[in-house]
Scaffold this motif. Sequence first.
Motif, PDB file in Angstrom:
ATOM      1  N   LEU A  41     -60.315 -14.833  32.799  1.00 56.74           N
ATOM      2  CA  LEU A  41     -59.257 -14.023  32.212  1.00 56.74           C
ATOM      3  C   LEU A  41     -59.885 -12.907  31.396  1.00 56.74           C
ATOM      4  CD1 LEU A  41     -56.375 -13.320  31.202  1.00 56.74           C
ATOM      5  CD2 LEU A  41     -56.670 -15.137  29.480  1.00 56.74           C
ATOM      6  N   ALA A  42     -59.522 -11.673  31.714  1.00 58.39           N
ATOM      7  CA  ALA A  42     -59.943 -10.512  30.932  1.00 58.39           C
ATOM      8  C   ALA A  42     -58.724 -10.001  30.175  1.00 58.39           C
ATOM      9  CB  ALA A  42     -60.514  -9.423  31.837  1.00 58.39           C
ATOM     10  N   LEU A  43     -58.764 -10.129  28.868  1.00 54.57           N
ATOM     11  CA  LEU A  43     -57.660  -9.683  28.028  1.00 54.57           C
ATOM     12  C   LEU A  43     -57.760  -8.173  27.840  1.00 54.57           C
ATOM     13  CD1 LEU A  43     -58.009 -12.472  25.338  1.00 54.57           C
ATOM     14  CD2 LEU A  43     -56.336 -12.390  27.206  1.00 54.57           C
ATOM     15  N   THR A  44     -56.637  -7.485  28.038  1.00 54.78           N
ATOM     16  CA  THR A  44     -56.638  -6.028  27.940  1.00 54.78           C
ATOM     17  C   THR A  44     -55.447  -5.543  27.133  1.00 54.78           C
ATOM     18  OG1 THR A  44     -56.864  -3.993  29.238  1.00 54.78           O
ATOM     19  CG2 THR A  44     -55.368  -5.663  30.092  1.00 54.78           C
ATOM     20  N   HIS A  45     -55.363  -4.227  26.962  1.00 52.89           N
ATOM     21  CA  HIS A  45     -54.310  -3.568  26.198  1.00 52.89           C
ATOM     22  C   HIS A  45     -54.279  -4.117  24.776  1.00 52.89           C
ATOM     23  CE1 HIS A  45     -50.083  -1.616  26.176  1.00 52.89           C
ATOM     24  NE2 HIS A  45     -50.989  -0.932  25.514  1.00 52.89           N
ATOM     25  N   HIS A  46     -55.436  -4.033  24.148  1.00 55.51           N
ATOM     26  CA  HIS A  46     -55.610  -4.548  22.797  1.00 55.51           C
ATOM     27  C   HIS A  46     -54.873  -3.674  21.785  1.00 55.51           C
ATOM     28  CE1 HIS A  46     -58.710  -6.826  24.756  1.00 55.51           C
ATOM     29  NE2 HIS A  46     -59.347  -5.727  25.080  1.00 55.51           N
ATOM     30  N   ASP A  47     -54.443  -4.282  20.698  1.00 56.88           N
ATOM     31  CA  ASP A  47     -53.817  -3.541  19.614  1.00 56.88           C
ATOM     32  C   ASP A  47     -54.817  -2.494  19.120  1.00 56.88           C
ATOM     33  OD1 ASP A  47     -52.947  -2.671  17.032  1.00 56.88           O
ATOM     34  OD2 ASP A  47     -51.716  -4.469  16.874  1.00 56.88           O
ATOM     35  N   PRO A  48     -54.448  -1.215  19.102  1.00 57.91           N
ATOM     36  CA  PRO A  48     -55.403  -0.166  18.714  1.00 57.91           C
ATOM     37  C   PRO A  48     -55.869  -0.256  17.260  1.00 57.91           C
ATOM     38  CG  PRO A  48     -53.203   0.766  19.037  1.00 57.91           C
ATOM     39  CD  PRO A  48     -53.149  -0.665  19.487  1.00 57.91           C
ATOM     40  N   MET A  49     -55.179  -1.032  16.441  1.00 63.95           N
ATOM     41  CA  MET A  49     -55.592  -1.197  15.051  1.00 63.95           C
ATOM     42  C   MET A  49     -56.690  -2.251  14.891  1.00 63.95           C
ATOM     43  SD  MET A  49     -53.832   1.128  13.727  1.00 63.95           S
ATOM     44  CE  MET A  49     -54.210   0.856  12.016  1.00 63.95           C
ATOM     45  N   ARG A  50     -57.002  -2.996  15.962  1.00 58.43           N
ATOM     46  CA  ARG A  50     -58.053  -4.013  15.878  1.00 58.43           C
ATOM     47  C   ARG A  50     -59.432  -3.378  16.051  1.00 58.43           C
ATOM     48  NH1 ARG A  50     -54.884  -8.330  15.989  1.00 58.43           N
ATOM     49  NH2 ARG A  50     -53.476  -8.630  17.724  1.00 58.43           N
ATOM     50  N   THR A  51     -60.378  -3.895  15.302  1.00 59.50           N
ATOM     51  CA  THR A  51     -61.767  -3.473  15.479  1.00 59.50           C
ATOM     52  C   THR A  51     -62.416  -4.345  16.553  1.00 59.50           C
ATOM     53  OG1 THR A  51     -62.633  -5.044  13.854  1.00 59.50           O
ATOM     54  CG2 THR A  51     -61.908  -2.882  13.016  1.00 59.50           C
ATOM     55  N   ASP A  52     -63.592  -3.964  16.986  1.00 56.51           N
ATOM     56  CA  ASP A  52     -64.336  -4.792  17.935  1.00 56.51           C
ATOM     57  C   ASP A  52     -64.600  -6.174  17.346  1.00 56.51           C
ATOM     58  OD1 ASP A  52     -64.354  -2.697  19.723  1.00 56.51           O
ATOM     59  OD2 ASP A  52     -66.446  -2.147  19.367  1.00 56.51           O
ATOM     60  N   ASP A  53     -64.914  -6.210  16.058  1.00 58.42           N
ATOM     61  CA  ASP A  53     -65.152  -7.506  15.396  1.00 58.42           C
ATOM     62  C   ASP A  53     -63.886  -8.356  15.384  1.00 58.42           C
ATOM     63  OD1 ASP A  53     -67.824  -6.954  14.919  1.00 58.42           O
ATOM     64  OD2 ASP A  53     -67.477  -6.250  12.864  1.00 58.42           O
ATOM     65  N   ASP A  54     -62.730  -7.731  15.161  1.00 58.68           N
ATOM     66  CA  ASP A  54     -61.457  -8.461  15.217  1.00 58.68           C
ATOM     67  C   ASP A  54     -61.265  -9.095  16.593  1.00 58.68           C
ATOM     68  OD1 ASP A  54     -60.777  -7.618  12.620  1.00 58.68           O
ATOM     69  OD2 ASP A  54     -59.556  -5.940  13.355  1.00 58.68           O
ATOM     70  N   LEU A  55     -61.499  -8.316  17.637  1.00 59.23           N
ATOM     71  CA  LEU A  55     -61.344  -8.832  19.005  1.00 59.23           C
ATOM     72  C   LEU A  55     -62.320  -9.967  19.273  1.00 59.23           C
ATOM     73  CD1 LEU A  55     -60.813  -5.589  21.087  1.00 59.23           C
ATOM     74  CD2 LEU A  55     -59.159  -7.412  20.651  1.00 59.23           C
ATOM     75  N   LEU A  70     -61.281 -22.281  31.943  1.00 61.98           N
ATOM     76  CA  LEU A  70     -60.982 -20.835  31.998  1.00 61.98           C
ATOM     77  C   LEU A  70     -61.989 -20.076  31.147  1.00 61.98           C
ATOM     78  CD1 LEU A  70     -58.995 -18.545  32.788  1.00 61.98           C
ATOM     79  CD2 LEU A  70     -57.750 -19.081  30.672  1.00 61.98           C
ATOM     80  N   GLU A  71     -62.610 -19.045  31.744  1.00 61.55           N
ATOM     81  CA  GLU A  71     -63.514 -18.156  31.018  1.00 61.55           C
ATOM     82  C   GLU A  71     -62.691 -16.997  30.481  1.00 61.55           C
ATOM     83  OE1 GLU A  71     -66.824 -16.894  33.437  1.00 61.55           O
ATOM     84  OE2 GLU A  71     -66.877 -18.848  34.429  1.00 61.55           O
ATOM     85  N   VAL A  72     -62.740 -16.772  29.166  1.00 58.97           N
ATOM     86  CA  VAL A  72     -61.951 -15.713  28.535  1.00 58.97           C
ATOM     87  C   VAL A  72     -62.867 -14.665  27.941  1.00 58.97           C
ATOM     88  CG1 VAL A  72     -60.264 -15.197  26.734  1.00 58.97           C
ATOM     89  CG2 VAL A  72     -60.110 -17.344  27.984  1.00 58.97           C
ATOM     90  N   SER A  73     -62.516 -13.391  28.165  1.00 59.93           N
ATOM     91  CA  SER A  73     -63.252 -12.284  27.554  1.00 59.93           C
ATOM     92  C   SER A  73     -62.274 -11.175  27.234  1.00 59.93           C
ATOM     93  CB  SER A  73     -64.339 -11.761  28.511  1.00 59.93           C
ATOM     94  OG  SER A  73     -63.742 -11.199  29.661  1.00 59.93           O
ATOM     95  N   ALA A  74     -62.703 -10.271  26.357  1.00 57.93           N
ATOM     96  CA  ALA A  74     -61.930  -9.061  26.058  1.00 57.93           C
ATOM     97  C   ALA A  74     -62.454  -7.967  26.980  1.00 57.93           C
ATOM     98  CB  ALA A  74     -62.099  -8.663  24.600  1.00 57.93           C
ATOM     99  N   ALA A  75     -61.558  -7.412  27.792  1.00 60.60           N
ATOM    100  CA  ALA A  75     -61.967  -6.325  28.683  1.00 60.60           C
ATOM    101  C   ALA A  75     -62.432  -5.140  27.842  1.00 60.60           C
ATOM    102  CB  ALA A  75     -60.798  -5.917  29.573  1.00 60.60           C
TER     103      ALA A  75
END
Length: 79
Positions: A41-55, A70-75
């Motif tokens: 699973l590649a999570l996308t369309h992240h909240d623009p107010m989040r930092t990379d560290d938040d993600l 399930l393998e999860v990552s932030a796209a």
Amino acid sequence: ADLCIHDAQYTVEEYREKQGWGHSTMQAAVNMCKAAEVRRLALTHHDPMRTDDDLDRLVALLRSRDLAGLEVSAATEGE
């Protein structure tokens, strides 16, 4: 499926106040992929107010749960 790319703009807590805005929660994406026996699973369309560290923290929190393989990552851009 081998890979699902899914909107994951909100946490469950944030979603309570933003239902109907056309976005999903990270947990809803995980639940759907587990039910469909998706491998990654590649999570996308992240909240623009989040930092990379938040993600990174949110993905680590998801990974700490029972994901049934399930393998999860932030796209990320360029990925």
